[in-house]
Enzyme design. Structure first.
Site, PDB file in Angstrom:
ATOM      1  N   ARG A  44     -23.058   1.014-104.735  1.00  0.00           N
ATOM      2  CA  ARG A  44     -21.886   1.700-104.190  1.00  0.00           C
ATOM      3  C   ARG A  44     -21.431   0.962-102.933  1.00  0.00           C
ATOM      4  O   ARG A  44     -22.096   0.065-102.445  1.00  0.00           O
ATOM      5  CB  ARG A  44     -22.211   3.164-103.866  1.00  0.00           C
ATOM      6  CG  ARG A  44     -23.537   3.332-103.154  1.00  0.00           C
ATOM      7  CD  ARG A  44     -23.548   4.397-102.117  1.00  0.00           C
ATOM      8  NE  ARG A  44     -22.577   4.190-101.070  1.00  0.00           N
ATOM      9  CZ  ARG A  44     -22.755   3.369-100.047  1.00  0.00           C
ATOM     10  NH1 ARG A  44     -23.859   2.634 -99.935  1.00  0.00           N
ATOM     11  NH2 ARG A  44     -21.830   3.238 -99.120  1.00  0.00           N
ATOM     12  N   ASP A 236     -12.286   2.119 -98.575  1.00  0.00           N
ATOM     13  CA  ASP A 236     -12.302   1.777 -99.991  1.00  0.00           C
ATOM     14  C   ASP A 236     -10.953   1.267-100.477  1.00  0.00           C
ATOM     15  O   ASP A 236     -10.884   0.568-101.479  1.00  0.00           O
ATOM     16  CB  ASP A 236     -12.740   2.982-100.819  1.00  0.00           C
ATOM     17  CG  ASP A 236     -14.219   3.247-100.679  1.00  0.00           C
ATOM     18  OD1 ASP A 236     -14.977   2.800-101.546  1.00  0.00           O
ATOM     19  OD2 ASP A 236     -14.633   3.876 -99.685  1.00  0.00           O
TER      20      ASP A 236
END
Length: 350
Positions: A44, A236
């Site tokens: 992740r 992100d």
């Protein structure tokens, strides 16, 4: 501790769902397993997802290798499509896959398949190496913001575990600490999956950087009591106007920082910018399963049948961001113009 290791035939991923209790590497020999690891958050963090997807593409190309070029290209499109479907918000995933597909588009008609496969591997290795370089450069720009010892609050995990090496937000913290300018880091636990508690606190403790773990709902009180001098988070996806998507809870931290007049910084590589999106309202927000909220480490903590809303990310409007730390320097408002100039620099460096 490395988030991933490539041996030429397989990609070993540090299983981040088991940290800090268990240090386990998953040996992935096919692209589907890496895709599954991305979906399950075993790997992740936006930059790490991008690099892992690049290596997955290499394995997928090898699995698809056929003498018939048209069949090979058709299979490659399937590999690419599957990997793009794994996580919708982190733009680094799509950026890395675009890089891999560009190799196919530019070279598939020019060279033999073995050479093409070799070029794909070299591109994936370049993406991983570039992530390391970018993080260290970004860290130097970010650390220069702090001329004296400060206490920092961070949310989620934007460290070595979220990248190939060093980290974005934690990379800045590591560099500033090495220069004697970090007194303490407050790490939000980051519910519901506790990336701050399990990963950030773990990383900082391993590096002997003073860290204090707090629950997410303590951040405002810590700020009010003047225990925090600045906030640094990762990202992100960043829109063309500077609106920034990051782990759920970041928006709340940004509002609290604004209320308490505390600088709020975002650290992210240029690959995290999505120039195609004018504002953060266009950023797709991943929603994850109910189980993450209704259970805690596998133990049920909510009533049966309860309705659950579980967005994995939120968007912080640009007016709450003091600066965006990149490998090209620190962007400041007006972000629209600064990001346009960043795009121009990136195109010059291609």
């Amino acid at each position: 501790m490395q988030s991933m290791l490539w041996d030429g035939q397989s990609l070993s991923l540090l299983n981040q769902t088991k940290l800090p209790a268990v240090v386990e590497y998953l040996k992935c020999t096919d692209y589907e397993r890496i895709g599954e690891a991305i979906k399950k958050l075993e790997v992740r963090g936006a930059p790490a997802i991008g690099a892992a997807a690049a290596f997955a593409f290499v394995l997928g190309a090898r699995q698809s290798a056929k003498s018939d070029r048209l069949l090979f290209l058709k299979d490659i499109e399937s590999v690419d499509g599957y990997l793009r479907s794994t996580r919708p918000t982190a733009v680094n995933l799509f950026w890395a896959l675009d890089q891999m597909m560009n190799v196919i588009k530019e070279q598939s008609d020019r060279i033999e398949l073995p050479n093409l496969l070799n070029l794909l591997e070299q591109k994936a290795l370049f993406i991983a190496a570039e992530d390391k370089r970018v993080n260290h450069t970004m860290a130097e720009f970010g650390a220069a913001l702090f001329k004296e010892p400060v206490s920092i609050l961070t949310h989620c995990n934007a460290g070595a575990l979220a990248t190939v090496e060093w980290g974005t937000a934690l990379g800045v913290i590591r560099q500033a600490f090495s220069e004697g300018n970090i007194k303490r880091v407050f790490a939000d636990e980051t519910r519901p999956l506790l990336q701050g508690a399990r990963l950030t606190a773990f990383e900082l403790q391993q590096d002997h950087i003073p860290v204090t773990l707090i629950t997410d709902n303590m951040a405002g009180w810590v700020m009010k009591n003047k225990m925090v001098d600045a906030v640094i988070v990762g990202a992100d996806r960043i829109a063309a106007n500077g609106d920034t998507a990051n782990k759920i809870g970041t928006y709340s931290v940004a509002l609290l920082s604004h209320m308490h007049q505390i600088p709020f910084y975002v650290a992210a590589p240029a690959s995290t910018f999505d120039f195609s999106m004018a504002t953060g309202e266009q950023i797709p927000i991943e929603e994850r399963g109910e189980f993450e909220v209704t259970h805690f480490q596998g133990i049920q903590s909510a009533p049966d049948g309860i309705a659950v809303f579980n967005p994995a990310f939120d968007v912080t409007p640009n007016q709450y961001i003091t600066g965006i730390i990149t490998e090209y320097g620190v962007l400041k408002p007006n972000y629209q113009e600064e990001i346009k100039q960043l795009k121009d620099k990136m195109e010059e460096n291609r």
